[in-house]
Design an enzyme around this catalytic site. Structure first.
Site, PDB file in Angstrom:
ATOM      1  N   GLU A 171      15.638 -10.292  -5.925  1.00 48.24           N
ATOM      2  CA  GLU A 171      14.499 -10.682  -6.768  1.00 48.24           C
ATOM      3  C   GLU A 171      13.732  -9.479  -7.309  1.00 48.24           C
ATOM      4  O   GLU A 171      13.655  -8.436  -6.662  1.00 48.24           O
ATOM      5  CB  GLU A 171      13.511 -11.518  -5.938  1.00 48.24           C
ATOM      6  CG  GLU A 171      14.029 -12.894  -5.600  1.00 48.24           C
ATOM      7  CD  GLU A 171      13.046 -13.700  -4.751  1.00 48.24           C
ATOM      8  OE1 GLU A 171      12.917 -14.900  -5.012  1.00 48.24           O
ATOM      9  OE2 GLU A 171      12.429 -13.140  -3.832  1.00 48.24           O
ATOM     10  N   CYS A 173       3.263  -9.139  -2.494  1.00 46.35           N
ATOM     11  CA  CYS A 173       3.819  -8.113  -1.604  1.00 46.35           C
ATOM     12  C   CYS A 173       4.310  -8.767  -0.326  1.00 46.35           C
ATOM     13  O   CYS A 173       3.585  -9.539   0.298  1.00 46.35           O
ATOM     14  CB  CYS A 173       2.740  -7.125  -1.191  1.00 46.35           C
ATOM     15  SG  CYS A 173       2.111  -6.145  -2.505  1.00 46.35           S
TER      16      CYS A 173
HETATM   17  N1  SAH Z   1      10.017  -0.934   2.553  1.00 42.65           N
HETATM   18  C1  SAH Z   1       9.119  -0.301   1.627  1.00 42.65           C
HETATM   19  C2  SAH Z   1       9.039  -1.029   0.321  1.00 42.65           C
HETATM   20  C3  SAH Z   1       8.404  -2.414   0.414  1.00 42.65           C
HETATM   21  S1  SAH Z   1       6.869  -2.355  -0.391  1.00 42.65           S
HETATM   22  C4  SAH Z   1       7.774  -0.083   2.275  1.00 42.65           C
HETATM   23  O1  SAH Z   1       7.598  -0.535   3.395  1.00 42.65           O
HETATM   24  O2  SAH Z   1       6.935   0.591   1.695  1.00 42.65           O
HETATM   25  C5  SAH Z   1       6.125  -3.808   0.124  1.00 42.65           C
HETATM   26  C6  SAH Z   1       4.676  -3.562   0.544  1.00 42.65           C
HETATM   27  O3  SAH Z   1       4.102  -4.823   0.887  1.00 42.65           O
HETATM   28  C7  SAH Z   1       4.582  -2.686   1.777  1.00 42.65           C
HETATM   29  O4  SAH Z   1       3.462  -1.852   1.683  1.00 42.65           O
HETATM   30  C8  SAH Z   1       4.350  -3.689   2.910  1.00 42.65           C
HETATM   31  O5  SAH Z   1       3.642  -3.131   3.975  1.00 42.65           O
HETATM   32  C9  SAH Z   1       3.569  -4.769   2.185  1.00 42.65           C
HETATM   33  N2  SAH Z   1       3.736  -6.113   2.767  1.00 42.65           N
HETATM   34  C10 SAH Z   1       4.790  -6.606   3.433  1.00 42.65           C
HETATM   35  N3  SAH Z   1       4.580  -7.884   3.783  1.00 42.65           N
HETATM   36  C11 SAH Z   1       3.364  -8.215   3.288  1.00 42.65           C
HETATM   37  C12 SAH Z   1       2.603  -9.407   3.286  1.00 42.65           C
HETATM   38  N4  SAH Z   1       3.069 -10.526   3.827  1.00 42.65           N
HETATM   39  N5  SAH Z   1       1.392  -9.386   2.686  1.00 42.65           N
HETATM   40  C13 SAH Z   1       0.937  -8.270   2.095  1.00 42.65           C
HETATM   41  N6  SAH Z   1       1.620  -7.120   2.037  1.00 42.65           N
HETATM   42  C14 SAH Z   1       2.823  -7.083   2.642  1.00 42.65           C
END
Ligand code: SAH
Length: 348
Positions: free
Chosen positions: A98, A338
């Site tokens: 996605e 996110c």
């Molecule tokens: N693996 C990489 C790229 C993913 S970015 C990383 O960890 O940076 C996705 C972002 O969304 C990351 O900062 C993660 O911490 C955040 N994230 C993951 N699950 C989330 C959620 N349920 N709600 C809000 N942010 C979330």
């Protein structure tokens, strides 16, 4: 299915050198390479028949042996509340991935995936629940941009590698894809408008610093200490916070650009006033920005704090000596926020 998408080798994702090999395999003169590169990335055609300065016979041979897009656009889901759309793509190997297109004022951002699923097991993230399926190829990464751009009414202003997967666990392909997106003879997307987000894979941050890439770097902190990160991110055991901070300090002192820290606000886990003060203490003196992300629900054990808790946290963060922004994720009604990306469909 796009007219040129099938199991033949896809040309999107190939750089000039690789396209040169294709042209020589086809016994075409070398100037075709540049023409082909332009058609693929600048004009972004959907079929070989649109390559007007190619003889018919060459277009036919290309069509017989190759396809253009490695991805098939399966579905576009629009958010009802915001200008956000989620794009579901099928890979030639059957998996699905996605991307999300978000619009806010003059900013049009595409969030792209680097892997199908994710090997990390961050407890709060929906992608983790899919497990790891595969690394995306350069073409599968770049094609998300090209196909979404085609569907977008306005020009895309920012690219963020914040979709499914951990970009730095698919390092070579992610960098090659960013280089293709940035290539001045093709898509020509400014390096400073491309952000790569990592959970904090230290050896790759060191390599990224050494290689002097100009793309923006973001690190998902989600805690203010080794212990608080460990509550939700087991990867912190392998890459502890003190070492991570050293690698990031090295990056910021060697780069012209600050690092962005992402910090997800989870009720009872990362959202207290005390946590805010500890976060400020950890990051004071660093060349950084902080992006606070109120948690997006995924139906699990973690929750978004009540609004007044979020406001109180942010009020403390406003006193920090570095810029702080709040990311109210877009498209949460279509699970495009996110950490909400997870392909629920079963692969064939
Ligand atoms: N693996 C990489 C790229 C993913 S970015 C990383 O960890 O940076 C996705 C972002 O969304 C990351 O900062 C993660 O911490 C955040 N994230 C993951 N699950 C989330 C959620 N349920 N709600 C809000 N942010 C979330």
């Amino acid at each position: 299915m796009n007219s040129e998408t099938n199991s033949k080798q896809a040309l999107i994702g190939l750089n000039q050198t690789e396209l040169e090999c294709i042209c020589s395999h086809l016994q075409e003169p070398s100037f075709r390479t540049e023409q082909l590169f332009t058609w693929l990335y600048k004009s972004s055609v959907n079929s070989f028949h649109e390559m007007r300065n190619f003889p018919n016979e060459l277009r036919q041979r290309l069509h017989e042996q190759y396809c253009i897009h490695p991805l098939e656009l399966i579905r576009v889901t629009g958010s009802t509340t915001e200008s956000t759309r989620k794009f579901l793509f099928g890979l030639q190997t059957g998996e699905m991935v996605e991307s999300v297109l978000m619009r806010e004022k003059n900013r049009v951002t595409i969030c792209i995936s680097s892997q199908v699923g994710c090997v990390l097991d961050c407890l709060f993230c929906a992608t983790a629940s899919m497990g790891f399926q595969k690394n995306l190829s350069v073409g599968e990464i770049v094609d998300q941009f090209l196909q979404v751009r085609r569907e977008s009414q306005s020009a895309i202003t920012n690219i963020v590698f914040m979709g499914m997967g951990e970009p730095f666990l698919n390092y070579d392909k992610v960098i090659a894809a960013a280089d293709l997106l940035n290539n001045e003879n093709g898509i020509k997307f400014g390096a400073q408008r491309i952000t790569i987000s990592t959970v904090g894979i230290i050896p790759k941050i060191i390599r990224y610093t050494d290689e002097k890439h100009r793309y923006k770097l973001a690190v998902s902190l989600n805690g203010f200490s080794q212990e608080s990160r460990l509550k939700t991110m087991s990867i912190a055991r392998k890459y502890p916070l003190p070492e991570l901070m050293n690698a990031i300090d090295d990056y910021t002192s060697n780069s012209r650009h600050p690092v962005t820290f992402e910090y997800v606000l989870m009720e009872g886990i990362t959202d207290s006033i005390d946590d805010a003060y500890k976060l400020i203490k950890l990051l004071s003196g660093k060349r950084c920005k902080v992006n606070i992300i109120p948690y997006n629900e995924i139906g699990g054990d973690y929750h978004r704090p009540p609004e007044k808790v979020i406001k109180a946290f942010i009020a403390v963060m406003k006193s920090a000596p570095f810029p702080v922004t709040i990311r109210w994720s877009k498209g949460t009604d279509i699970s495009a926020g996110c950490g909400q990306l997870a392909v629920l469909e079963k692969t064939p």
